[in-house]
Scaffold this motif. Structure first.
Motif, short mmCIF file in Angstrom:
data_model
loop_
_atom_site.label_atom_id
_atom_site.label_comp_id
_atom_site.label_asym_id
_atom_site.label_seq_id
_atom_site.Cartn_x
_atom_site.Cartn_y
_atom_site.Cartn_z
N HIS A 13 0.83 -1.21 0.00
CA HIS A 13 0.00 0.00 0.00
C HIS A 13 0.87 1.26 0.00
O HIS A 13 0.58 2.24 -0.71
CB HIS A 13 -0.92 -0.02 1.22
N VAL A 14 1.95 1.25 0.78
CA VAL A 14 2.83 2.42 0.83
C VAL A 14 3.52 2.62 -0.52
O VAL A 14 3.63 3.75 -1.02
CB VAL A 14 3.87 2.26 1.96
N LEU A 52 12.12 9.56 2.35
CA LEU A 52 11.56 10.28 3.50
C LEU A 52 11.73 11.79 3.34
O LEU A 52 10.82 12.57 3.66
CB LEU A 52 12.25 9.81 4.78
N ALA A 53 12.89 12.21 2.85
CA ALA A 53 13.11 13.65 2.64
C ALA A 53 12.16 14.20 1.59
O ALA A 53 11.64 15.32 1.72
CB ALA A 53 14.57 13.89 2.23
N TRP A 54 11.89 13.41 0.55
CA TRP A 54 10.95 13.87 -0.49
C TRP A 54 9.53 14.00 0.09
O TRP A 54 8.81 14.96 -0.22
CB TRP A 54 10.96 12.89 -1.66
N PHE A 115 4.19 4.66 9.96
CA PHE A 115 4.65 6.05 9.94
C PHE A 115 4.72 6.59 8.51
O PHE A 115 4.28 7.71 8.23
CB PHE A 115 6.02 6.12 10.62
N LEU A 116 5.25 5.78 7.60
CA LEU A 116 5.30 6.20 6.19
C LEU A 116 3.89 6.35 5.61
O LEU A 116 3.61 7.29 4.85
CB LEU A 116 6.09 5.17 5.38
N GLU A 117 3.01 5.44 5.98
CA GLU A 117 1.64 5.51 5.47
C GLU A 117 0.93 6.77 5.96
O GLU A 117 0.23 7.44 5.19
CB GLU A 117 0.87 4.26 5.92
N GLN A 118 1.13 7.11 7.22
CA GLN A 118 0.51 8.32 7.75
C GLN A 118 1.09 9.57 7.11
O GLN A 118 0.38 10.55 6.87
CB GLN A 118 0.69 8.37 9.27
N GLY A 126 -1.73 12.46 -3.05
CA GLY A 126 -1.50 11.07 -2.69
C GLY A 126 -2.81 10.36 -2.40
O GLY A 126 -3.90 10.94 -2.36
N VAL A 127 -2.69 9.05 -2.17
CA VAL A 127 -3.86 8.23 -1.86
C VAL A 127 -4.13 8.32 -0.38
O VAL A 127 -3.25 8.06 0.44
CB VAL A 127 -3.61 6.76 -2.26
#
Length: 333
Positions: A13-14, A52-54, A115-118, A126-127
């Protein structure tokens, strides 16, 4: 086994969310296996740090300022701390949760993926995560559903008879037997006329009452929907703050106080006595210093006249002793 499958699903999903957000760092990878996606998103690498920076720069444009990027390029820890601070501002983590960025601590893969998904739910274009919008949508659907609309309409425009049932029955019984006379009718009519004139005068002074029909109602379904959404956000924010900061203090046991107060009274009396003795010692020392100063002045300052000159006390005593010695020597001879 179920945990690994869940992590793979979240990783898919991510990764799909990154593709939907047009992340340039995943273009050309064409990953198909969930293990490869999991390794990309949870293994420590420069590629993951760039992703993560992007994401952070997409959420906050100030994150990619030239001055800040020059400092971060020299010190990698600064970039990690800035990402953690941004996560704290978004109520997703704490500023000390650098393990989510470094992937070198106790952070589990599921927590990293969540954390990435949030973060990706906050990226424009984004989705959106279904879990975040589910609660709000369910609340609004239940609130504005077909079953609740009659209650909502009645709440917005209530039609309530202020007279209770017993008073209605009493009024019906007394209405038939009661016949007011002419004087009472005149008084009532006069009172009604005075009241009506006062109301008309008040209405002419209140401009907002005249434009009431033209202005929209204060409570509309749209404004109520916005209020319910704001309330949900406030409750979610408070829940996050409570879970991260306040729960530790709320779970503490209350302090226990001793019922024996004689010990404290005795300690207070001893302290008062000690203070009194200290004050006495202070006064004695001050008096001693004053006496010493006075004696010193007597010995050093000339205060006594002799032959048109002032002399000190020791000089005068020496002269007196000398005279007495001379007088005694004359007597002995």
């Amino acid at each position: 086994m179920a945990g690994v499958l869940t992590e793979k699903l979240i990783a898919r999903h991510v990764y799909s969310s990154l593709e939907a957000a047009s992340c340039p760092l995943v273009e050309g990878l064409y990953l198909q296996e969930a293990d490869s996606m999991l390794q990309l998103l949870c293994s420590p690498s420069q590629h993951r740090t760039d992703i993560l920076a992007w994401i952070c720069s997409s959420i906050s444009p100030n994150f990619t300022s030239s001055k800040a990027m020059s400092v971060r390029s020299k010190e990698p820890d600064v970039l990690t701390k800035d990402m953690a601070v941004l996560g704290q501002e978004l109520l997703l983590c704490r500023a000390s949760d650098v393990d989510l960025i470094r992937v070198t601590g106790d952070a589990s893969p599921r927590r990293q993926l969540q954390f990435l998904e949030q973060l990706l739910t906050l990226v424009p274009g984004g989705v959106k995560s279904a879990g975040h919008a589910a609660d709000g949508e369910l609340l609004l659907k239940e609130f504005f559903g077909a079953e609740s609309l009659p209650h909502l309409t009645q709440t917005l425009s209530p039609a309530f008879d202020p007279w209770p049932t017993p008073i209605k029955a009493l009024w019906k019984n007394t209405k038939s037997s009661y016949k007011p006379n002419r004087e009472e009718n005149r008084d009532i009519v006069a009172l009604l006329q005075v009241t009506q004139s006062a109301l008309e005068q008040l209405q002419s002074k209140c401009v907002f009452l005249n434009s009431e029909a033209q202005s929209p109602p204060a409570f509309s379904p749209s404004s109520l929907r916005v209020a319910a959404s704001d309330l949900q956000q406030l409750m979610a924010t408070f829940s996050h703050v409570y879970e991260t900061d306040l729960r530790v203090y709320c779970s503490r046991d209350p302090p226990s106080f001793s019922s024996e107060t004689e010990v404290f009274q005795r300690v207070q009396q001893l302290l008062l006595a000690c203070n009194t003795e200290l004050e006495m010692l202070k006064e004695v020392s001050e008096a001693s210093e004053s006496v010493s100063e006075e004696v010193k002045q007597l010995q050093t300052q000339p205060r006594y006249w002799s032959r048109a000159e002032k002399h000190t006390l020791p000089d005068q005593l020496e002269k007196v002793i000398g005279r007495i010695g001379g007088f005694l020597s004359q007597l002995s001879s």
